[in-house]
Design a protein around this motif. Structure first.
Motif, PDB file in Angstrom:
ATOM      1  N   ALA A 150       0.831  -1.209   0.000  1.00 45.21           N
ATOM      2  CA  ALA A 150       0.000   0.000   0.000  1.00 45.21           C
ATOM      3  C   ALA A 150       0.869   1.265   0.000  1.00 45.21           C
ATOM      4  CB  ALA A 150      -0.935   0.005   1.199  1.00 45.21           C
ATOM      5  N   GLY A 151       1.989   1.213  -0.730  1.00 41.42           N
ATOM      6  CA  GLY A 151       2.873   2.366  -0.825  1.00 41.42           C
ATOM      7  C   GLY A 151       3.762   2.582   0.382  1.00 41.42           C
ATOM      8  N   ARG A 152       3.767   1.649   1.319  1.00 36.55           N
ATOM      9  CA  ARG A 152       4.563   1.775   2.535  1.00 36.55           C
ATOM     10  C   ARG A 152       5.717   0.787   2.512  1.00 36.55           C
ATOM     11  NH1 ARG A 152       3.283   5.969   5.998  1.00 36.55           N
ATOM     12  NH2 ARG A 152       4.172   4.675   7.669  1.00 36.55           N
ATOM     13  N   ASP A 153       6.901   1.221   2.980  1.00 35.94           N
ATOM     14  CA  ASP A 153       8.033   0.320   3.123  1.00 35.94           C
ATOM     15  C   ASP A 153       7.798  -0.605   4.303  1.00 35.94           C
ATOM     16  OD1 ASP A 153       9.167   1.649   1.031  1.00 35.94           O
ATOM     17  OD2 ASP A 153      10.643   2.751   2.237  1.00 35.94           O
ATOM     18  N   ALA A 154       8.072  -1.884   4.093  1.00 37.27           N
ATOM     19  CA  ALA A 154       7.774  -2.855   5.140  1.00 37.27           C
ATOM     20  C   ALA A 154       8.839  -3.943   5.212  1.00 37.27           C
ATOM     21  CB  ALA A 154       6.406  -3.486   4.895  1.00 37.27           C
ATOM     22  N   TYR A 155       9.034  -4.464   6.419  1.00 39.70           N
ATOM     23  CA  TYR A 155       9.835  -5.662   6.624  1.00 39.70           C
ATOM     24  C   TYR A 155       8.917  -6.877   6.546  1.00 39.70           C
ATOM     25  CZ  TYR A 155      13.492  -2.654   8.661  1.00 39.70           C
ATOM     26  OH  TYR A 155      14.448  -1.704   8.875  1.00 39.70           O
ATOM     27  N   LYS A 156       9.489  -8.010   6.126  1.00 42.08           N
ATOM     28  CA  LYS A 156       8.703  -9.239   6.066  1.00 42.08           C
ATOM     29  C   LYS A 156       9.164 -10.198   7.166  1.00 42.08           C
ATOM     30  CE  LYS A 156       9.562 -10.255   1.759  1.00 42.08           C
ATOM     31  NZ  LYS A 156       9.501 -10.957   0.450  1.00 42.08           N
ATOM     32  N   LEU A 157       8.246 -10.546   8.053  1.00 43.01           N
ATOM     33  CA  LEU A 157       8.515 -11.510   9.113  1.00 43.01           C
ATOM     34  C   LEU A 157       7.995 -12.863   8.651  1.00 43.01           C
ATOM     35  CD1 LEU A 157       9.611 -11.629  12.077  1.00 43.01           C
ATOM     36  CD2 LEU A 157       7.215 -11.523  12.811  1.00 43.01           C
ATOM     37  N   LEU A 158       8.859 -13.869   8.631  1.00 44.89           N
ATOM     38  CA  LEU A 158       8.487 -15.196   8.158  1.00 44.89           C
ATOM     39  C   LEU A 158       8.427 -16.172   9.329  1.00 44.89           C
ATOM     40  CD1 LEU A 158       7.894 -16.884   5.587  1.00 44.89           C
ATOM     41  CD2 LEU A 158      10.332 -17.488   5.569  1.00 44.89           C
ATOM     42  N   ILE A 159       7.293 -16.837   9.476  1.00 45.30           N
ATOM     43  CA  ILE A 159       7.057 -17.762  10.580  1.00 45.30           C
ATOM     44  C   ILE A 159       6.739 -19.136  10.004  1.00 45.30           C
ATOM     45  CG2 ILE A 159       5.604 -18.237  12.584  1.00 45.30           C
ATOM     46  CD1 ILE A 159       5.051 -15.194  12.650  1.00 45.30           C
ATOM     47  N   LYS A 160       7.501 -20.154  10.420  1.00 41.17           N
ATOM     48  CA  LYS A 160       7.312 -21.495   9.867  1.00 41.17           C
ATOM     49  C   LYS A 160       7.388 -22.549  10.969  1.00 41.17           C
ATOM     50  CE  LYS A 160       9.401 -22.456   6.004  1.00 41.17           C
ATOM     51  NZ  LYS A 160      10.466 -22.675   4.978  1.00 41.17           N
ATOM     52  N   PRO A 161       6.627 -23.634  10.817  1.00 43.67           N
ATOM     53  CA  PRO A 161       6.788 -24.763  11.745  1.00 43.67           C
ATOM     54  C   PRO A 161       8.159 -25.401  11.552  1.00 43.67           C
ATOM     55  CG  PRO A 161       4.726 -24.921  10.485  1.00 43.67           C
ATOM     56  CD  PRO A 161       5.557 -23.863   9.834  1.00 43.67           C
ATOM     57  N   LYS A 162       8.785 -25.797  12.649  1.00 40.46           N
ATOM     58  CA  LYS A 162      10.096 -26.438  12.547  1.00 40.46           C
ATOM     59  C   LYS A 162       9.975 -27.910  12.148  1.00 40.46           C
ATOM     60  CE  LYS A 162      12.803 -23.589  15.741  1.00 40.46           C
ATOM     61  NZ  LYS A 162      13.577 -23.567  17.003  1.00 40.46           N
ATOM     62  N   ALA A 163       8.925 -28.557  12.608  1.00 42.78           N
ATOM     63  CA  ALA A 163       8.755 -29.983  12.351  1.00 42.78           C
ATOM     64  C   ALA A 163       7.779 -30.221  11.209  1.00 42.78           C
ATOM     65  CB  ALA A 163       8.271 -30.690  13.615  1.00 42.78           C
ATOM     66  N   GLY A 205       4.602 -32.421   9.360  1.00 39.30           N
ATOM     67  CA  GLY A 205       3.321 -32.932   9.840  1.00 39.30           C
ATOM     68  C   GLY A 205       2.218 -31.914   9.862  1.00 39.30           C
ATOM     69  N   SER A 206       2.580 -30.621   9.872  1.00 37.44           N
ATOM     70  CA  SER A 206       1.557 -29.576   9.876  1.00 37.44           C
ATOM     71  C   SER A 206       1.144 -29.233   8.453  1.00 37.44           C
ATOM     72  CB  SER A 206       2.079 -28.317  10.565  1.00 37.44           C
ATOM     73  OG  SER A 206       1.148 -27.256  10.441  1.00 37.44           O
ATOM     74  N   THR A 207      -0.113 -28.846   8.283  1.00 31.54           N
ATOM     75  CA  THR A 207      -0.585 -28.393   6.970  1.00 31.54           C
ATOM     76  C   THR A 207      -0.201 -26.952   6.712  1.00 31.54           C
ATOM     77  OG1 THR A 207      -2.708 -27.809   7.956  1.00 31.54           O
ATOM     78  CG2 THR A 207      -2.551 -29.977   6.926  1.00 31.54           C
ATOM     79  N   VAL A 208       0.307 -26.259   7.725  1.00 32.74           N
ATOM     80  CA  VAL A 208       0.762 -24.883   7.562  1.00 32.74           C
ATOM     81  C   VAL A 208       2.159 -24.884   6.974  1.00 32.74           C
ATOM     82  CG1 VAL A 208       1.332 -22.722   8.736  1.00 32.74           C
ATOM     83  CG2 VAL A 208      -0.637 -24.059   9.487  1.00 32.74           C
ATOM     84  N   GLY A 209       2.314 -24.221   5.816  1.00 35.18           N
ATOM     85  CA  GLY A 209       3.635 -24.111   5.223  1.00 35.18           C
ATOM     86  C   GLY A 209       4.413 -22.961   5.836  1.00 35.18           C
ATOM     87  N   ALA A 210       3.853 -21.762   5.756  1.00 37.38           N
ATOM     88  CA  ALA A 210       4.509 -20.584   6.314  1.00 37.38           C
ATOM     89  C   ALA A 210       3.498 -19.462   6.480  1.00 37.38           C
ATOM     90  CB  ALA A 210       5.652 -20.126   5.412  1.00 37.38           C
ATOM     91  N   ILE A 211       3.820 -18.544   7.368  1.00 35.39           N
ATOM     92  CA  ILE A 211       3.037 -17.329   7.559  1.00 35.39           C
ATOM     93  C   ILE A 211       3.962 -16.150   7.355  1.00 35.39           C
ATOM     94  CG2 ILE A 211       1.804 -15.902   9.240  1.00 35.39           C
ATOM     95  CD1 ILE A 211       0.824 -18.503  10.525  1.00 35.39           C
ATOM     96  N   SER A 212       3.567 -15.240   6.459  1.00 34.29           N
ATOM     97  CA  SER A 212       4.361 -14.052   6.180  1.00 34.29           C
ATOM     98  C   SER A 212       3.590 -12.823   6.651  1.00 34.29           C
ATOM     99  CB  SER A 212       4.659 -13.944   4.684  1.00 34.29           C
ATOM    100  OG  SER A 212       5.378 -12.754   4.392  1.00 34.29           O
ATOM    101  N   ILE A 213       4.254 -11.966   7.405  1.00 29.87           N
ATOM    102  CA  ILE A 213       3.640 -10.748   7.924  1.00 29.87           C
ATOM    103  C   ILE A 213       4.472  -9.559   7.475  1.00 29.87           C
ATOM    104  CG2 ILE A 213       2.903  -9.491   9.989  1.00 29.87           C
ATOM    105  CD1 ILE A 213       2.836 -12.211  11.444  1.00 29.87           C
ATOM    106  N   ALA A 214       3.873  -8.668   6.674  1.00 29.07           N
ATOM    107  CA  ALA A 214       4.561  -7.451   6.252  1.00 29.07           C
ATOM    108  C   ALA A 214       4.324  -6.373   7.301  1.00 29.07           C
ATOM    109  CB  ALA A 214       4.044  -6.987   4.892  1.00 29.07           C
ATOM    110  N   VAL A 215       5.397  -5.853   7.876  1.00 30.72           N
ATOM    111  CA  VAL A 215       5.320  -4.919   8.999  1.00 30.72           C
ATOM    112  C   VAL A 215       5.797  -3.538   8.562  1.00 30.72           C
ATOM    113  CG1 VAL A 215       6.046  -4.479  11.378  1.00 30.72           C
ATOM    114  CG2 VAL A 215       5.786  -6.844  10.560  1.00 30.72           C
ATOM    115  N   ASP A 216       4.962  -2.522   8.740  1.00 28.11           N
ATOM    116  CA  ASP A 216       5.330  -1.150   8.381  1.00 28.11           C
ATOM    117  C   ASP A 216       6.606  -0.744   9.093  1.00 28.11           C
ATOM    118  OD1 ASP A 216       4.387   1.428   7.047  1.00 28.11           O
ATOM    119  OD2 ASP A 216       4.693   2.099   9.113  1.00 28.11           O
ATOM    120  N   SER A 217       7.601  -0.266   8.325  1.00 25.63           N
ATOM    121  CA  SER A 217       8.919   0.018   8.895  1.00 25.63           C
ATOM    122  C   SER A 217       8.906   1.182   9.872  1.00 25.63           C
ATOM    123  CB  SER A 217       9.923   0.301   7.770  1.00 25.63           C
ATOM    124  OG  SER A 217       9.528   1.454   7.020  1.00 25.63           O
TER     125      SER A 217
END
Length: 403
Positions: free
Chosen positions: A215-228, A230-242
């Protein structure tokens, strides 16, 4: 920017919930609108990745926790793809169904939008001016649905039916949500991010995965992933306004690949103070108005309320959690028979239900696994249920171990 792996202190901070309880864009009174599975369009990033100072995962999490944006307006696009059919028409076909017209007598009751947000793509306009003034509008072709919180007044208006739902906030209803469950139903990038960070533990990898423009804002990307596995979750990405630390975009991708299961993000955002008139509302002439207090007094709103502990306990005997973190599985006993299936002699009804799921067998006996792109559930023929954001094999393994 190269990814930066979180250290041990990061997970400790996540567990202790080092988050500032900032009032956010969406009126908490509208949180009953969203489904528990949240129906929150991909690709909001602009051209090129901004060059920002290096930041660690720990520092970025602290930046989110310190974020206290109370004045803004903008547009959010939300999309969910659980692999389910569109549920928008289901509500009317069931005569109101979950949280619909049958519940309060008004299509403007926020809970009547529950199923509508559970699938597909939607556009929301949001505005906030501190704790006492918020507005959310759900745009749908020629119609618009809005929830407005202004001081001690909470209004919801459905232009398609010309109906309004009104309630007073003198008892703190806006802080608790229309149904008293706002904190359990996140609906925005910020709230989704908070829920994920709060639930993260040692089973989670947290890294900074470069930068983006949202949305025209500079952001960092925080990546969250399960370590093991077996989960159906691959990854979660959160763009955080700098600058502000506000999460601008939230994306959950499945381990199986393909399109995001949940994708919510700002397409426009403005951090200036919204005009006071944004939060003004008077029902148009001819509007049918339902008073929330009157509906509650007539017992209509209580129908969709969650069951109390005792009632829930009667229905789900021996609720338990197997495993931890992303691979945890909820187990409970319905106290009755399982789903009818062809193998159990249920005939045509059993064949139909079998077609909706996968028949499985194991040491536990036999049952059916019902799947979405995120959550799977195994219902055994003897009435036990195993459910979680895990694979079918993980459910069968858990059922075998429990046996």
């Amino acid at each position: 920017m190269a990814p930066y792996e979180s250290d041990d202190n990061t997970n400790e901070d996540l567990r202790t919930g080092r988050r500032k309880a900032a009032r956010y864009v969406v009126p908490v009174a509208v949180l009953g609108v969203a489904a528990a599975t949240i129906g929150l369009v991909p690709a909001f990033a602009g051209s090129g990745d901004p060059d920002l100072p290096d930041i660690t995962a720990q520092q970025l999490i602290e930046k989110i926790a310190a974020s206290d944006v109370q004045q803004l307006s903008g547009t959010v696009k939300i999309s969910t793809d659980l692999g389910l059919p569109n549920l928008g028409g289901l509500e009317s076909s069931l005569g109101g169904g979950v949280g619909g017209r049958e519940e309060s007598g008004s299509s403007a009751d926020p809970s009547s939008k529950l199923l509508e947000l559970a699938s597909g793509t939607h556009t929301l306009r949001v505005a906030s001016d501190g704790e006492d003034k918020q507005k959310l509008s759900l745009l749908d072709k020629a119609a618009e649905y809005s929830v407005i919180h202004n001081g001690d007044e909470v209004w919801a208006y459905d232009s398609a039916s010309n109906e309004a739902y009104h309630m007073k906030d003198s008892s703190g209803a806006a802080e608790k949500g229309t149904k008293g469950k706002s904190e359990d139903v996140p609906t925005t990038p910020k709230e989704l991010a908070d829920e994920v960070l709060k639930a993260a533990d040692d089973t989670t990898s947290v890294t900074v995965d470069g930068t983006a423009q949202v949305a025209g804002r500079d952001a960092y990307k925080l990546l969250i992933k399960p370590k093991a596995s077996g989960s159906t979750v691959g990854a979660i990405s959160i763009a955080v306004d700098s600058k502000t630390g506000l999460p601008l975009k939230f994306t959950l991708t499945p381990a199986s690949g393909g399109a995001a299961v949940i994708d919510a993000g700002f397409t426009k955002v403005d951090f200036s103070k919204p005009a006071a008139s944004t939060f003004d509302f008077s029902p148009p002439k001819g509007t049918k108005v339902t008073e929330g207090d009157e509906a509650k007094a007539e017992g209509r709103t209580d129908r969709a309320q969650p069951k109390g502990g005792e009632d829930l306990g009667k229905e789900f005997q021996g609720l338990d959690v197997i495993g931890e973190g992303w691979s945890s599985i909820a187990q409970f006993d319905t106290g009755g028979e399982g789903m009818p299936s062809e193998s159990s002699g249920a005939g045509d009804a059993g064949r139909f239900l079998d077609s909706l799921g996968d028949h499985v067998t194991g040491k536990f006996g036999s049952g059916t696994v019902f799947s979405t792109r995120l959550v799977n559930a195994l219902i055994t023929d003897d009435g036990k249920v195993y459910a979680g954001a895990v694979t079918k094999d993980a459910l069968v393994k858990a059922a075998n171990a429990a046996k």
